[in-house]
Motif scaffolding. Sequence first.
Motif, short mmCIF file in Angstrom:
data_model
loop_
_atom_site.label_atom_id
_atom_site.label_comp_id
_atom_site.label_asym_id
_atom_site.label_seq_id
_atom_site.Cartn_x
_atom_site.Cartn_y
_atom_site.Cartn_z
N VAL A 22 0.84 -1.20 0.00
CA VAL A 22 0.00 0.00 0.00
C VAL A 22 0.87 1.25 0.00
CG1 VAL A 22 -1.62 1.35 1.39
CG2 VAL A 22 -2.02 -1.09 1.04
N ILE A 23 1.90 1.26 0.82
CA ILE A 23 2.80 2.42 0.86
C ILE A 23 3.48 2.63 -0.49
CG2 ILE A 23 4.96 3.30 1.84
CD1 ILE A 23 4.09 2.05 4.52
N GLN A 24 3.94 1.56 -1.11
CA GLN A 24 4.59 1.67 -2.41
C GLN A 24 3.61 2.17 -3.46
OE1 GLN A 24 7.79 1.48 -3.04
NE2 GLN A 24 7.40 2.00 -5.21
N PHE A 25 2.38 1.70 -3.42
CA PHE A 25 1.35 2.20 -4.34
C PHE A 25 1.20 3.71 -4.21
CE2 PHE A 25 -3.07 3.61 -4.71
CZ PHE A 25 -3.38 3.24 -6.02
N PHE A 26 1.14 4.19 -2.98
CA PHE A 26 0.98 5.63 -2.79
C PHE A 26 2.20 6.41 -3.28
CE2 PHE A 26 -2.25 4.68 0.67
CZ PHE A 26 -3.32 5.12 -0.10
N LYS A 27 3.38 5.89 -3.04
CA LYS A 27 4.59 6.58 -3.52
C LYS A 27 4.55 6.74 -5.04
CE LYS A 27 7.73 5.27 0.24
NZ LYS A 27 8.93 4.49 0.64
N GLU A 28 4.12 5.70 -5.72
CA GLU A 28 4.05 5.75 -7.18
C GLU A 28 2.96 6.71 -7.65
OE1 GLU A 28 3.50 1.69 -8.26
OE2 GLU A 28 5.53 1.08 -7.67
N ARG A 29 1.79 6.67 -7.02
CA ARG A 29 0.69 7.54 -7.43
C ARG A 29 1.00 9.01 -7.11
NH1 ARG A 29 -1.34 6.60 -11.39
NH2 ARG A 29 -3.07 8.02 -10.96
N ILE A 30 1.62 9.25 -5.97
CA ILE A 30 1.97 10.63 -5.61
C ILE A 30 2.96 11.19 -6.62
CG2 ILE A 30 3.19 12.02 -3.90
CD1 ILE A 30 2.01 9.97 -1.80
N LYS A 31 3.93 10.39 -7.03
CA LYS A 31 4.91 10.84 -8.03
C LYS A 31 4.22 11.20 -9.34
CE LYS A 31 9.15 9.39 -10.40
NZ LYS A 31 10.16 8.31 -10.55
N VAL A 32 3.29 10.34 -9.79
CA VAL A 32 2.56 10.61 -11.02
C VAL A 32 1.73 11.88 -10.90
CG1 VAL A 32 0.73 9.75 -12.55
CG2 VAL A 32 2.51 8.19 -11.74
N CYS A 33 1.10 12.06 -9.76
CA CYS A 33 0.28 13.26 -9.53
C CYS A 33 1.12 14.52 -9.57
CB CYS A 33 -0.44 13.15 -8.19
SG CYS A 33 -1.82 11.98 -8.17
N GLU A 34 2.26 14.48 -8.90
CA GLU A 34 3.13 15.67 -8.88
C GLU A 34 3.65 15.98 -10.28
OE1 GLU A 34 5.22 16.27 -4.71
OE2 GLU A 34 5.76 14.33 -5.56
N GLN A 35 3.99 14.94 -11.04
CA GLN A 35 4.46 15.17 -12.41
C GLN A 35 3.37 15.77 -13.28
OE1 GLN A 35 5.80 11.20 -13.39
NE2 GLN A 35 7.89 11.58 -12.68
N ALA A 36 2.11 15.51 -12.94
CA ALA A 36 0.99 16.04 -13.71
C ALA A 36 0.61 17.46 -13.28
CB ALA A 36 -0.23 15.13 -13.58
N GLY A 37 1.21 17.95 -12.22
CA GLY A 37 0.94 19.32 -11.79
C GLY A 37 0.10 19.44 -10.53
N ILE A 38 -0.16 18.33 -9.85
CA ILE A 38 -0.91 18.37 -8.59
C ILE A 38 0.09 18.62 -7.46
CG2 ILE A 38 -2.32 17.04 -6.97
CD1 ILE A 38 -3.39 15.48 -9.41
N GLN A 39 -0.19 19.62 -6.65
CA GLN A 39 0.72 19.96 -5.56
C GLN A 39 0.63 18.92 -4.45
OE1 GLN A 39 1.01 24.25 -4.47
NE2 GLN A 39 -0.76 24.49 -5.84
N ARG A 40 1.76 18.54 -3.93
CA ARG A 40 1.80 17.51 -2.89
C ARG A 40 0.96 17.91 -1.68
NH1 ARG A 40 5.47 13.27 -2.19
NH2 ARG A 40 5.39 12.31 -0.11
#
Length: 280
Positions: free
Chosen positions: A164-182
């Motif tokens: 679950v933690i790894q899933f979030f790390k990957e999704r957060i990275k994708v979101c930030e690359q798309a322009g979503i602020q952490r």
Amino acid sequence: MTVKQLTFKDHILDLATPKIMGILNVTPDSFSDGGQFSNIDVALAAAEQMIIDGVSIIDIGGESTRPGAADVAVNDELARVIPVIEAIKQRFDILVSIDTSKAQVMTAAASAGADLINDVRALQNPGCIDIVAKTQLPVCLMHMQGLPRTMQDAPHYDDVLQDVIQFFKERIKVCEQAGIQRKNIIVDPGYGFGKTLQQNYQLLANQHELQELGLPILAGISRKSMIGNLLNRPVAERLSGSLSAAVIAAMNGASIIRVHDVKETADAINVLNATHKEIR
């Protein structure tokens, strides 16, 4: 790391103590309250009572995500949720969340005044991540193995917590690359979504480890089968178990607790908060 606040377009939510998200399903087939709030006047009355009882966010959903649930057409979902969002935002000064996985619904809900997007599929459906980046609304990313219709068939993990933690790390990275602020991201471990009974309680017991992500944690356990199956209780008799789980989730780092029973959960969290204040 403890996150102290979440910033919305015209509101700052203080997360120094856990906050309550009230569930308002405008669906005919939700596992717990299907069909109860499909009338706007009834939905408004329910929203008003939640506010009186101590809710901080009202989460509005127009498509059931219970195991085996059928998909809902976009137009049907829009017809269910948009009038309710508009009515609540016009009537009350309260944060409103839209529980959806459809880009079109996210767009319309944002225009109707929604403050938060709550997506059980973590913005993996087409167009969703771009919509959130464009609106810059806070978003809750939930972990789910599989899809609602099949997620409980045979869930399997090497290590449920680390997966679950790894899933979030990957999704957060994708979101930030798309322009979503952490700072706009919330994580939800997805209790009951593609997890066995044991895996759900492994997550709950170790939920504090998600704090390594440095983001607010949302926990949604209210009335779920992980309580019913453990205690052998039907949905209508899961309040005690839900309150116990809510307090455990809060003690283990949850900043937002998503519940059906706002008043009772608020009482339980207030007792927890009072106790924490007296710890030396």
